[in-house]
Write a protein that holds these residues in place. Sequence first.
Motif, PDB file in Angstrom:
ATOM      1  N   ARG A 116       0.806  -1.043  -0.011  1.00 60.58           N
ATOM      2  CA  ARG A 116       0.078  -0.101   0.051  1.00 60.58           C
ATOM      3  C   ARG A 116       0.833   1.333   0.126  1.00 60.58           C
ATOM      4  NH1 ARG A 116      -5.643   1.547  -0.007  1.00 60.58           N
ATOM      5  NH2 ARG A 116      -5.458   3.771   0.282  1.00 60.58           N
ATOM      6  N   ARG A 164       2.599   1.648  -3.331  1.00 60.36           N
ATOM      7  CA  ARG A 164       1.403   2.099  -4.367  1.00 60.36           C
ATOM      8  C   ARG A 164       1.167   3.338  -4.139  1.00 60.36           C
ATOM      9  NH1 ARG A 164      -4.216  -0.363  -3.636  1.00 60.36           N
ATOM     10  NH2 ARG A 164      -4.682   1.622  -2.853  1.00 60.36           N
ATOM     11  N   ASP A 165       0.912   3.987  -2.960  1.00 62.38           N
ATOM     12  CA  ASP A 165       0.572   5.465  -2.695  1.00 62.38           C
ATOM     13  C   ASP A 165       1.999   6.131  -2.962  1.00 62.38           C
ATOM     14  OD1 ASP A 165      -1.722   4.751  -1.403  1.00 62.38           O
ATOM     15  OD2 ASP A 165      -1.420   4.672   0.499  1.00 62.38           O
ATOM     16  N   SER A 166       3.083   5.872  -2.707  1.00 64.41           N
ATOM     17  CA  SER A 166       4.192   6.387  -3.224  1.00 64.41           C
ATOM     18  C   SER A 166       4.221   6.729  -4.768  1.00 64.41           C
ATOM     19  CB  SER A 166       5.564   5.630  -2.585  1.00 64.41           C
ATOM     20  OG  SER A 166       6.579   6.251  -3.177  1.00 64.41           O
ATOM     21  N   GLU A 212       1.627   6.591  -6.632  1.00 62.94           N
ATOM     22  CA  GLU A 212       0.460   7.443  -7.129  1.00 62.94           C
ATOM     23  C   GLU A 212       0.980   8.859  -6.759  1.00 62.94           C
ATOM     24  OE1 GLU A 212      -2.812   6.203  -4.697  1.00 62.94           O
ATOM     25  OE2 GLU A 212      -3.218   4.428  -6.065  1.00 62.94           O
TER      26      GLU A 212
END
Length: 122
Positions: free
Chosen positions: A78, A81-83, A85
Amino acid sequence: MLRMDEEKVSMEERIQAFYRQSGGPLNPQIPKLIEKHLLYGKDHGPPGRKETLMDVFNRWMAEDPSVQFLVGLYLQNRMRRDSLEVKVAALERELRTLREELNTIKCQLSELRALLSSSAGQ
């Protein structure tokens, strides 16, 4: 009498012991005794607070090593993925800025060509 603190006993054995101690399943005090047990029993979370299904789930998540491992993998994924994004959003902003600058340069180049062709015609 079984010592429930020292021995692992089945739920059925616990229920039978409860009924023996409380006068049987038809005792009108049973609901109050169960409520008291749910509020203050050592095996039901913090004293004075009924344990919820979410409390049980959270305790299971916190105590089970295999679940901790899976949660760790999920959180790492997560965060990654956030990084990504965040990086993609920054690149999109930069691309938008570059496109605006390119359009400005194209307009300036068109104006320059127009000036050059008008001065060449004179």
